[in-house]
Design an enzyme around this catalytic site. Structure first.
Site, PDB file in Angstrom:
ATOM      1  N   HIS A  92      36.051  44.188  41.713  1.00 43.45           N
ATOM      2  CA  HIS A  92      35.379  42.979  42.194  1.00 43.45           C
ATOM      3  C   HIS A  92      36.346  42.048  42.911  1.00 43.45           C
ATOM      4  CE1 HIS A  92      31.215  42.688  40.335  1.00 43.45           C
ATOM      5  NE2 HIS A  92      31.635  43.904  40.027  1.00 43.45           N
ATOM      6  N   HIS A 105      36.886  47.650  36.602  1.00 45.18           N
ATOM      7  CA  HIS A 105      35.696  47.053  37.211  1.00 45.18           C
ATOM      8  C   HIS A 105      36.013  45.651  37.729  1.00 45.18           C
ATOM      9  CE1 HIS A 105      31.144  46.037  36.595  1.00 45.18           C
ATOM     10  NE2 HIS A 105      31.478  46.062  37.858  1.00 45.18           N
TER      11      HIS A 105
END
Length: 160
Positions: A51, A47
């Site tokens: 980003h 994750h």
């Protein structure tokens, strides 16, 4: 609708579906890396990397990435699940080359600036905490943890 599957020389699998009356294109880079493949020590890393791909590359700043898609009326985003991370874009067919170029740049040439990394850690942590405010996501996390508590799929983490 014509669907085709093929594999490029570098091993990348491509699935194409042409819809003759639609002028938009959706492109995605799907990577088999999500929380399922993380250990307790690396939980959340997929994750976080997702980003960071938006924070700049060797060729583009974060602003350049956003402005490129704004200029062509396109949309770029990403998500991470327990199984996959996907970087995707939607553009008009005439801008497919631009979208592919930017996605390629983000995927292969992200810079991982230390200052941006510190800021983005907090953003990812907050997104993880937000799951508790979304009952349908939260209940799935609780059920997974109860069903398979010592497996990464049972880890209390849901990235969106």
């Amino acid at each position: 609708m014509l669907k085709k599957k093929y594999t490029l020389p570098n091993g990348v699998r491509v699935i194409e579906e042409k819809i003759p009356y639609v002028r938009s294109v959706a492109i995605g880079i799907w990577v088999k890396t999500g929380s399922r493949f993380e250990s307790p020590d690396t939980n959340g890393m997929a994750h976080f990397i997702e980003h960071m791909a938006f924070k700049g590359t060797k060729n583009r700043s974060a602003r350049d990435i956003a402005e490129t898609f704004d200029a062509i009326g396109g949309h770029v985003n990403a998500f991470t699940s327990k199984e996959y991370t996907c970087f995707y874009a939607r553009v008009l067919d005439e801008h497919v080359d631009v979208a592919l170029d930017v996605l390629h740049d983000m995927f292969f040439h992200s810079t991982f600036d230390e200052g941006e990394m510190e800021k983005e850690k907090q953003v990812v942590i907050e997104e993880i905490r937000m799951v508790e405010d979304t009952p349908d996501d939260w209940i799935h996390d609780l059920a997974s943890k109860a069903s398979i508590p010592r497996h990464p799929l049972g880890t209390r983490y849901s990235a969106r």
